[in-house]
Design an enzyme around this catalytic site. Structure first.
Site, PDB file in Angstrom:
ATOM      1  N   HIS A   1      -2.697   6.692  -0.319  1.00  0.00           N
ATOM      2  CA  HIS A   1      -2.640   5.241  -0.572  1.00  0.00           C
ATOM      3  C   HIS A   1      -3.949   4.610  -0.106  1.00  0.00           C
ATOM      4  O   HIS A   1      -4.464   4.954   0.961  1.00  0.00           O
ATOM      5  CB  HIS A   1      -1.459   4.643   0.196  1.00  0.00           C
TER       6      HIS A   1
ATOM      7  N   ARG B   1      -2.135  -7.008  -2.532  1.00  0.00           N
ATOM      8  CA  ARG B   1      -3.115  -7.077  -3.616  1.00  0.00           C
ATOM      9  C   ARG B   1      -2.494  -7.698  -4.864  1.00  0.00           C
ATOM     10  O   ARG B   1      -3.158  -8.419  -5.604  1.00  0.00           O
ATOM     11  CB  ARG B   1      -3.655  -5.672  -3.917  1.00  0.00           C
TER      12      ARG B   1
END
Length: 499
Positions: free
Chosen positions: A279, A302
């Site tokens: 990740h 995000r």
């Protein structure tokens, strides 16, 4: 209280003000009385969402359940999930959505193309995506978990990742709700601190498990559902065996061994074991930079508008897949070697903060993010024009140079040195293992010849074949709910038929 039964004293979750309330819910796990059922028990291994989903279906079918969890507390990694659960099409989406299958296939990448088991992968992905709406409805409507908010995560064509409107993160909301429901049934038996050491199998069928509880070795008889998770924290064992190149990377997982070998010992087929998701955003705690275990910076940060800076400048479309963003970061040299990590700044404005205040407030409390003026950021001279360019793209004034099309809840337009943002340092982290035992669309564990092993099912991260090269954000909770429920239903039918 019967041996093996435990209550919970505390749990660490992404909202400091909610910890006492969640602990109170979990502390109400009660000792189950003898189950008023003549049906043989089913054994579920693992208490994350996959295990709890299986147990919920078994109880719904009036089948006794013994749930074995090796940790002191139930919940697994599912209880920490903070971005949400995918589902499409659902009534909460404002845009028609028929692209979930295609997005998942595209995310799977080369693992899907030309694969010897392509048909099996297609069936798994079809089951996941076609059953996603019913999984969200089951949790929201039947179980009472609010999943009314929908967000867009990287790699998705449309917003389809569901979370609640309250402060409780989706993983915690789902896990605590299912646990509370299960505790009300005398059919449900929770054994924490119980590590399975062997799967018992006759010539024909799996018949139970052997497990350790403290200094004792015990045995349970019955069909088995494995939902024990992956091996992303097994840095000196399975991870070192299948991905030695990831040695030295931090992880979001505690250092516990993988359990797939328990299943291969009874003939299970492994698939995609080398496919491990790194990740792109795990928080680096400034108070403990060298910590090998990191707290995940949720992908929804995000999705709601957060941007990434490397050396003060944007370098990637933040809405790309996890694999793509990580690959771009890994083309640059790390700044630390123990563990191996980078210095990436994750930046949100007030608009993104307002959309995710419970997340960000918790990260600030933990010292993982801070509220600051842009002038206070590292390399602020480079950061200021980069953030200004991003803000213009978010306002629709220019095209984004990295082809980002959606900007979540970002609202800041005029970027000045005194403009307020929320920032944290992040780095790539070993997060999820796409490989595991191969299952059918009915959650049956398949042997090396592709045939079901009687009496054995699996769901969640312990399985392989579904995600291929890259798992989409929000599909971890979904696969747990979908295949956990299927495994529970199938195991219930098997238990009843073999009485």
């Amino acid at each position: 209280m019967r041996p093996g039964k435990q209550t919970l004293l505390t749990v660490v979750l992404p909202s400091v003000v909610l910890i006492p309330a969640i602990a109170l819910i979990l502390n109400r796990l009660m000792s189950a009385t003898t189950a008023p059922s003549s049906t043989r028990s089913v054994i579920v291994v693992g208490s994350g969402l996959a295990g709890l989903s299986a147990a919920s279906q078994l109880v719904a079918h009036n089948v006794p359940v013994h749930l074995l969890e090796r940790a002191p507390k139930p919940g697994g990694n599912s209880i920490k999930a903070s971005s949400g659960i995918n589902g499409a099409p659902t009534r909460f989406q404002t845009t028609p959505d028929s692209l979930f299958y295609e997005d998942t296939v595209q995310s799977a990448g080369n693992a899907f193309k030309g694969s010897e088991i392509r048909e099996c992968r297609e069936k798994l992905i079809s089951t996941l995506t076609n059953t996603s709406e019913s999984a969200v409805s089951w949790l929201n409507d039947e179980k009472g978990v609010d999943l009314s908010r929908v967000g867009l995560l990287g790699g998705h064509s449309l917003p389809r990742t569901h979370r609640g409107a309250g402060k409780l993160p989706p993983g915690a909301a789902i896990v605590t709700t299912l646990l509370k429901s299960l505790q009300q049934s005398p059919l449900f038996h929770l054994h924490t601190g119980s590590s399975v050491t062997k799967v018992l199998k006759s010539a024909k069928s799996v018949e139970g498990v052997e497990y350790s509880e403290g200094d004792e070795t015990k045995m349970l008889r019955g069909p088995v559902v494995f939902a024990s998770g992956g091996f992303a924290g097994d840095s000196k064992g399975m991870l070192a065996e299948y991905r030695p190149d990831l040695t030295g990377f931090p992880s979001t997982n505690e250092a516990i061994p993988g359990s797939q070998s328990l299943l291969t010992a009874v003939g299970a087929q492994l698939l995609d074991m080398e496919r491990v998701q790194v990740h792109p955003t795990g928080f680096v705690d400034s108070k403990n930079v060298e910590a090998p275990v990191k707290f995940l910076a949720a992908e929804i940060l995000r999705g709601e508008g957060g941007l990434l800076l490397l050396n003060g400048k944007r370098f990637v479309n933040e809405m790309e897949t996890r694999q793509h963003i990580t690959d771009v970061i890994l083309t640059t040299p790390p700044v630390d070697t123990t563990p191996r990590q980078w210095d990436i700044q994750l930046v949100l404005d007030e608009g993104a903060y307002n959309a995710l205040s419970s997340h960000v407030d918790f990260y600030i409390f933990k010292g993982l993010m801070r509220k600051a003026a842009i002038a206070e950021l590292d390399l602020s001279d480079a950061a200021l024009p980069s953030i200004q360019e991003y803000a213009k793209a978010a306002a629709g004034l220019v095209s984004d140079p990295f082809s980002r099309k959606t900007f979540g809840s970002w609202t800041l337009k005029e970027i000045k040195p005194e403009s307020i943002v929320y920032v944290g340092r992040v780095t790539p982290v070993v997060h999820f293992t796409m490989g595991g035992v191969l299952i059918s669309q009915d959650a049956e564990v398949l042997d090396v010849d592709g045939k079901p092993i009687e009496g054995l099912w699996a769901a969640g991260e312990v399985t392989g074949g579904l995600h291929g090269d890259n798992r989409l954000g929000g599909s971890s909770l979904l696969e747990c709910a979908v295949f956990g429920r299927i495994a529970g239903n199938r195991a219930a039918a098997f238990a009843r038929s073999s009485d």
